[in-house]
Design a protein around this motif. Structure first.
Motif, PDB file in Angstrom:
ATOM      1  N   ALA A   1      -4.726   7.775   4.713  1.00 39.46           N
ATOM      2  CA  ALA A   1      -3.972   7.547   3.484  1.00 39.46           C
ATOM      3  C   ALA A   1      -4.467   6.283   2.781  1.00 39.46           C
ATOM      4  O   ALA A   1      -4.545   6.231   1.554  1.00 39.46           O
ATOM      5  CB  ALA A   1      -2.479   7.436   3.787  1.00 39.46           C
ATOM      6  N   LEU A   2      -4.824   5.271   3.567  1.00 41.21           N
ATOM      7  CA  LEU A   2      -5.329   4.018   2.978  1.00 41.21           C
ATOM      8  C   LEU A   2      -6.690   4.200   2.313  1.00 41.21           C
ATOM      9  O   LEU A   2      -7.143   3.347   1.555  1.00 41.21           O
ATOM     10  CB  LEU A   2      -5.455   2.930   4.053  1.00 41.21           C
ATOM     11  N   MET A   3      -7.398   5.289   2.655  1.00 37.38           N
ATOM     12  CA  MET A   3      -8.676   5.574   2.005  1.00 37.38           C
ATOM     13  C   MET A   3      -8.454   6.343   0.704  1.00 37.38           C
ATOM     14  O   MET A   3      -9.401   6.685   0.008  1.00 37.38           O
ATOM     15  CB  MET A   3      -9.581   6.424   2.912  1.00 37.38           C
ATOM     16  N   GLY A   4      -7.192   6.696   0.428  1.00 38.60           N
ATOM     17  CA  GLY A   4      -6.905   7.453  -0.776  1.00 38.60           C
ATOM     18  C   GLY A   4      -6.760   8.942  -0.519  1.00 38.60           C
ATOM     19  O   GLY A   4      -6.741   9.731  -1.457  1.00 38.60           O
ATOM     20  N   VAL A   5      -6.664   9.335   0.745  1.00 35.41           N
ATOM     21  CA  VAL A   5      -6.515  10.754   1.062  1.00 35.41           C
ATOM     22  C   VAL A   5      -5.049  11.158   0.872  1.00 35.41           C
ATOM     23  O   VAL A   5      -4.152  10.462   1.362  1.00 35.41           O
ATOM     24  CB  VAL A   5      -6.948  11.034   2.515  1.00 35.41           C
ATOM     25  N   ASN A   6      -4.823  12.243   0.144  1.00 35.69           N
ATOM     26  CA  ASN A   6      -3.482  12.813   0.024  1.00 35.69           C
ATOM     27  C   ASN A   6      -3.244  13.659   1.285  1.00 35.69           C
ATOM     28  O   ASN A   6      -3.652  14.811   1.364  1.00 35.69           O
ATOM     29  CB  ASN A   6      -3.409  13.665  -1.245  1.00 35.69           C
TER      30      ASN A   6
ATOM     31  N   ALA B   1     -15.070   5.492   0.185  1.00 37.63           N
ATOM     32  CA  ALA B   1     -15.313   5.850  -1.216  1.00 37.63           C
ATOM     33  C   ALA B   1     -14.685   7.185  -1.561  1.00 37.63           C
ATOM     34  O   ALA B   1     -15.079   7.827  -2.531  1.00 37.63           O
ATOM     35  CB  ALA B   1     -16.819   5.891  -1.471  1.00 37.63           C
ATOM     36  N   TYR B   2     -13.695   7.610  -0.776  1.00 35.10           N
ATOM     37  CA  TYR B   2     -13.137   8.964  -0.899  1.00 35.10           C
ATOM     38  C   TYR B   2     -12.729   9.338  -2.320  1.00 35.10           C
ATOM     39  O   TYR B   2     -12.976  10.451  -2.765  1.00 35.10           O
ATOM     40  CB  TYR B   2     -11.930   9.092   0.042  1.00 35.10           C
ATOM     41  N   LEU B   3     -12.103   8.421  -3.035  1.00 37.16           N
ATOM     42  CA  LEU B   3     -11.582   8.779  -4.355  1.00 37.16           C
ATOM     43  C   LEU B   3     -12.602   8.581  -5.469  1.00 37.16           C
ATOM     44  O   LEU B   3     -12.332   8.909  -6.619  1.00 37.16           O
ATOM     45  CB  LEU B   3     -10.334   7.955  -4.673  1.00 37.16           C
ATOM     46  N   ARG B   4     -13.755   8.046  -5.128  1.00 40.07           N
ATOM     47  CA  ARG B   4     -14.723   7.751  -6.190  1.00 40.07           C
ATOM     48  C   ARG B   4     -15.465   9.013  -6.600  1.00 40.07           C
ATOM     49  O   ARG B   4     -15.856   9.823  -5.783  1.00 40.07           O
ATOM     50  CB  ARG B   4     -15.694   6.674  -5.720  1.00 40.07           C
TER      51      ARG B   4
ATOM     52  N   PRO C   1      -7.257  -2.563   7.510  1.00 47.74           N
ATOM     53  CA  PRO C   1      -6.008  -2.742   8.256  1.00 47.74           C
ATOM     54  C   PRO C   1      -6.169  -3.538   9.552  1.00 47.74           C
ATOM     55  O   PRO C   1      -7.277  -3.732  10.045  1.00 47.74           O
ATOM     56  CB  PRO C   1      -5.570  -1.316   8.555  1.00 47.74           C
TER      57      PRO C   1
ATOM     58  N   VAL D   1      -4.137   3.488  -3.862  1.00 50.83           N
ATOM     59  CA  VAL D   1      -5.576   3.298  -3.666  1.00 50.83           C
ATOM     60  C   VAL D   1      -6.314   3.648  -4.959  1.00 50.83           C
ATOM     61  O   VAL D   1      -7.243   2.945  -5.378  1.00 50.83           O
ATOM     62  CB  VAL D   1      -6.088   4.172  -2.499  1.00 50.83           C
TER      63      VAL D   1
ATOM     64  N   LEU E   1       2.570   2.406   2.527  1.00 53.28           N
ATOM     65  CA  LEU E   1       2.714   3.025   3.851  1.00 53.28           C
ATOM     66  C   LEU E   1       4.117   2.805   4.390  1.00 53.28           C
ATOM     67  O   LEU E   1       4.655   3.649   5.098  1.00 53.28           O
ATOM     68  CB  LEU E   1       1.705   2.429   4.846  1.00 53.28           C
TER      69      LEU E   1
ATOM     70  N   CYS F   1       0.806  -1.228   0.000  1.00 53.57           N
ATOM     71  CA  CYS F   1       0.000   0.000   0.000  1.00 53.57           C
ATOM     72  C   CYS F   1       0.837   1.274   0.000  1.00 53.57           C
ATOM     73  O   CYS F   1       0.274   2.366  -0.060  1.00 53.57           O
ATOM     74  CB  CYS F   1      -0.903   0.042   1.224  1.00 53.57           C
TER      75      CYS F   1
ATOM     76  N   LYS G   1     -16.381  16.881   1.530  1.00 53.03           N
ATOM     77  CA  LYS G   1     -15.424  15.794   1.411  1.00 53.03           C
ATOM     78  C   LYS G   1     -14.081  16.177   2.037  1.00 53.03           C
ATOM     79  O   LYS G   1     -13.499  15.407   2.782  1.00 53.03           O
ATOM     80  CB  LYS G   1     -15.242  15.495  -0.081  1.00 53.03           C
TER      81      LYS G   1
ATOM     82  N   LEU H   1       5.112   4.590  -5.430  1.00 54.26           N
ATOM     83  CA  LEU H   1       3.943   5.467  -5.384  1.00 54.26           C
ATOM     84  C   LEU H   1       3.516   5.763  -3.949  1.00 54.26           C
ATOM     85  O   LEU H   1       3.797   5.016  -3.023  1.00 54.26           O
ATOM     86  CB  LEU H   1       2.771   4.838  -6.157  1.00 54.26           C
ATOM     87  N   GLN H   2       2.806   6.886  -3.808  1.00 57.86           N
ATOM     88  CA  GLN H   2       2.241   7.268  -2.516  1.00 57.86           C
ATOM     89  C   GLN H   2       0.989   6.421  -2.247  1.00 57.86           C
ATOM     90  O   GLN H   2       0.327   5.988  -3.194  1.00 57.86           O
ATOM     91  CB  GLN H   2       1.840   8.743  -2.555  1.00 57.86           C
ATOM     92  N   PRO H   3       0.650   6.244  -0.977  1.00 59.29           N
ATOM     93  CA  PRO H   3      -0.532   5.417  -0.673  1.00 59.29           C
ATOM     94  C   PRO H   3      -1.778   5.841  -1.454  1.00 59.29           C
ATOM     95  O   PRO H   3      -2.484   4.999  -1.997  1.00 59.29           O
ATOM     96  CB  PRO H   3      -0.727   5.630   0.833  1.00 59.29           C
ATOM     97  N   TYR H   4      -2.037   7.171  -1.530  1.00 59.50           N
ATOM     98  CA  TYR H   4      -3.273   7.578  -2.197  1.00 59.50           C
ATOM     99  C   TYR H   4      -3.276   7.245  -3.674  1.00 59.50           C
ATOM    100  O   TYR H   4      -4.317   7.030  -4.281  1.00 59.50           O
ATOM    101  CB  TYR H   4      -3.560   9.073  -1.958  1.00 59.50           C
ATOM    102  N   GLU H   5      -2.059   7.194  -4.273  1.00 61.12           N
ATOM    103  CA  GLU H   5      -1.979   6.843  -5.693  1.00 61.12           C
ATOM    104  C   GLU H   5      -2.226   5.348  -5.894  1.00 61.12           C
ATOM    105  O   GLU H   5      -2.767   4.919  -6.912  1.00 61.12           O
ATOM    106  CB  GLU H   5      -0.595   7.225  -6.244  1.00 61.12           C
TER     107      GLU H   5
ATOM    108  N   GLN I   1      -7.349  -1.602   1.556  1.00 59.77           N
ATOM    109  CA  GLN I   1      -6.933  -2.430   2.680  1.00 59.77           C
ATOM    110  C   GLN I   1      -7.870  -2.249   3.873  1.00 59.77           C
ATOM    111  O   GLN I   1      -8.274  -1.129   4.193  1.00 59.77           O
ATOM    112  CB  GLN I   1      -5.501  -2.067   3.121  1.00 59.77           C
TER     113      GLN I   1
ATOM    114  N   PRO J   1       7.810   2.194   2.911  1.00 67.03           N
ATOM    115  CA  PRO J   1       8.478   2.197   1.610  1.00 67.03           C
ATOM    116  C   PRO J   1       9.383   0.979   1.436  1.00 67.03           C
ATOM    117  O   PRO J   1      10.082   0.589   2.358  1.00 67.03           O
ATOM    118  CB  PRO J   1       9.292   3.500   1.638  1.00 67.03           C
TER     119      PRO J   1
ATOM    120  N   ARG K   1       9.463  11.759  -5.789  1.00 68.68           N
ATOM    121  CA  ARG K   1       8.958  11.011  -4.637  1.00 68.68           C
ATOM    122  C   ARG K   1       9.686  11.365  -3.362  1.00 68.68           C
ATOM    123  O   ARG K   1      10.903  11.483  -3.371  1.00 68.68           O
ATOM    124  CB  ARG K   1       9.162   9.513  -4.900  1.00 68.68           C
TER     125      ARG K   1
END
Lengths: 239, 377
Positions: free
Chosen positions: B264-269, A106-109, A87, A79, A55, A53, B248, A73-77, A85, A57, B159
């Protein structure tokens, strides 16, 4: 079930600062599979998931998701590429309601189906419907685990990572959660990578399994074969 | 009526309370999300006031627009502060670190050059093009840093190497350093003089709104400028509450405050959400500064952020650091304490406010709305 690997780890090393936990882990998960990673406490199971994920590296090695290198990649990328996940220890947002936790999943949807999916989660886990306006921190352990899985599913993941879903749950609740995971895999084609200490339940559920010991993959194979393996039976099944 | 109560005390209490609440929200939101006491927040208040003053008094921008632009300036300043001072403590990122150091060094160098030039010019009457050029460069560096920060937040600067867990002491000292740097830069640019918000032109809208009497109770008169502070603060707090609970980005802010890794695991930057938190708090500090300067009629100088900043910090602690509701209630309580103290012991009003904070730290360190165990400030 297609043969192409959805997720492939190649010689992945990772850890925390000077402490290396994974010493070159290689494994792969194919489309539509349920794969379990079993091992003792401290073997590096959670670190494996968190490295996937982003988290934790990866210091060396490559992680490929459908052929794309996602190692840096960063976690949000990650996802955003369809990996969700649930956790270890649930890690809900305790001061947010059940509904808000699902919305965070559903944050990124950006599609309009989120409300419909929330209703779908309430069908899958009816207890969550009764608790929708309650603070997540006030739920029982089993309810929290269901919410954690439902929250991960809200991302509509292609790959669902489950970290110790049975931890601290009564056997009956545990059974129920594993049945739901099997159903999600069979009916909706969600690929599942599940980390478990409860090797019995995990090997019953999974198609294939990897055994992790102190940061190295010790054995791998069909879940049914590993269940019969004398070393696995002695070390992880307590027989 | 008792010797401590007069309607003017209530008016004063609410006005001070509203200003403290606006500033305290910035402290508490940033603390809630990264457990950092942003001591530079008082300087954002100061720079916001200067920006408003410059726009209104020197460039003749209408007051409402000047306030909005000053808020925008501070919004960017907040991001630049986070990017140059605090982000390097959270992530190892060689490029971002280099940009931060080069940007800050260049900026301080320019500020010193500007100061020396301004002093040399005092003997000559001619305004120099060089000084104007330096001033433009001075403004350009933070703008460039802002642009780079936004790029960095979207992963366009490459990165980060790894997350670093810096200890709180380093973060605290960085915050104090940032605060002193901004004060010094302000002093180099604007000198150590006190500036005054110019009186509004008669017949102008601002004059009507700010100088009219709204209400007279007993011997006390509520001025328009105080009433505006109440209304603006109330509206902003209602808006902020809506933002945090209904949108949001607001939900992402609460999620990050509760558990950054899981967010972060939810896709939050997460870095972006932290930057937005700095933006909101800094913009609120700017409007607080301008309204306060209009109310008191002056005292605009490079150290003006210090006391309001520290008092607002006390208000945030009193309300329970991390809680927005707490910041508002804490601000009002501290404002009331100070207003009552001013009746008889005006020189000691800060002592009363800090005395209250010390009592809170002794007996209820988590504050009014905080949770025990959560307060490790």
């Amino acid at each position: 079930m297609s043969d192409a690997a959805m997720l492939r780890l190649e010689e992945v090393h990772s850890g925390y600062g000077p402490l290396e936990v994974l010493h070159g882990v290689s494994l792969e998960i194919r489309h539509g599979e349920i794969v379990t990673l079993i091992g003792a406490n401290g073997a590096g199971k959670t670190t494996t998931l968190n490295t996937v994920c982003g988290l934790v590296p990866a210091t060396r090695g490559t992680i490929l998701l459908d052929g794309e290198d996602i190692t840096r990649l960063q976690p949000y990328e990650i996802v955003a590429r369809g990996v969700a996940q649930s956790p270890e220890g649930r890690r809900l947002f305790p001061d947010m309601t059940v509904l808000e936790n699902l919305e965070m999943g559903a944050y990124l949807r950006r599609d309009g189906d989120v409300p419909a999916d929330i209703e779908h989660m309430y069908e899958l886990f009816p207890i969550l419907a009764d608790r929708r306006a309650q603070r997540a921190g006030s739920l029982s352990g089993g309810e929290q685990q269901m919410l954690a899985i439902a929250r991960a599913l809200m991302a509509r993941p292609r790959l669902l990572l489950l970290d110790e879903p049975s931890l601290g749950l009564a056997p009956l609740i545990c059974r129920q959660i594993f049945d739901t995971v099997a159903k999600l895999n069979a009916d909706e084609g969600v690929t599942v990578f599940i980390v478990e200490q409860n090797a019995h339940a995990a090997l019953d559920l999974a198609h294939r399994a990897y055994v992790l010991e102190t940061g190295d993959v010790l054995m791998s194979g069909a879940a049914s074969a590993l269940r019969e393996d004398p070393r696995v039976r002695a070390a992880y099944l307590g027989e | 009526m008792s010797e401590f109560f007069d309607w003017s005390v209530l008016f004063n209490a609410l006005t001070l309370g509203a200003v403290y609440a606006l500033i305290a929200v910035g402290y508490t939101m940033v603390y809630g999300i990264i457990q950092l006491i942003n001591f530079a927040h008082g300087e954002v208040f100061m720079i916001g006031t200067f920006a408003g003053l410059l726009l209104f008094a020197q460039l003749s921008v209408p007051l409402s627009l000047a306030i909005l632009l000053a808020m925008l300036v501070c919004l960017m300043l907040g991001v630049v502060i986070d990017f140059t001072a605090y982000l390097p403590l959270r992530r190892k990122h060689p490029l971002a670190d280099t940009i931060s150091i080069a940007g800050l060094t260049g900026f301080c160098g320019l500020a010193i050059a500007y100061f020396l030039l301004a002093r040399a010019e005092q003997s000559q009457a001619a305004a120099s093009g060089l000084r104007i050029a330096l001033g433009v460069l001075l403004a350009a560096i933070p703008l460039a840093l802002f642009a780079l920060a936004i790029c960095g937040l979207y992963g366009k600067l490459g990165r980060p190497k790894a997350s670093v867990t810096s200890d709180r002491l380093s973060a605290l000292i960085t915050a104090i350093g940032m605060s002193l740097s901004l004060q010094t830069i302000a002093q180099l640019v604007w000198g150590a003089d006190f500036y005054v918000f110019p009186p509004f032109a008669k017949e102008s809208l601002a004059h009507t709104v700010f100088e009219s009497d709204v209400l007279t109770l007993g011997s006390a008169t509520l001025k328009g400028k105080e009433f505006v502070i109440w209304v603006v603060t109330a509206a902003l707090m209602v808006g902020l509450n809506g933002l945090v609970h209904r949108t949001k980005i607001g939900k992402a802010m609460r999620a990050c405050a509760q558990d950054q890794k899981t967010a972060a695991l939810m896709g939050v930057n997460v870095d972006y959400v932290i930057a937005v938190t700095f933006m909101i708090g800094s913009a609120l500090a700017a409007i607080a500064g301008i309204l306060f300067a209009i109310k008191v009629g002056g005292n605009i100088y490079f150290r003006m952020g210090y006391y309001p900043g520290v008092i607002a910090f006390a208000a945030a602690v009193l309300g329970g650091i991390g809680s927005i509701r707490g910041a508002v209630v804490g601000g009002l309580i501290i404002g009331a304490t100070q207003a009552v103290a001013q009746v008889k012991w005006a020189e000691y009003d800060f002592a009363f406010a800090f005395g209250l904070m010390i009592l809170v730290i002794l007996f209820r360190p988590w504050g009014i709305f905080g949770k025990p165990g959560a307060a490790r400030a």
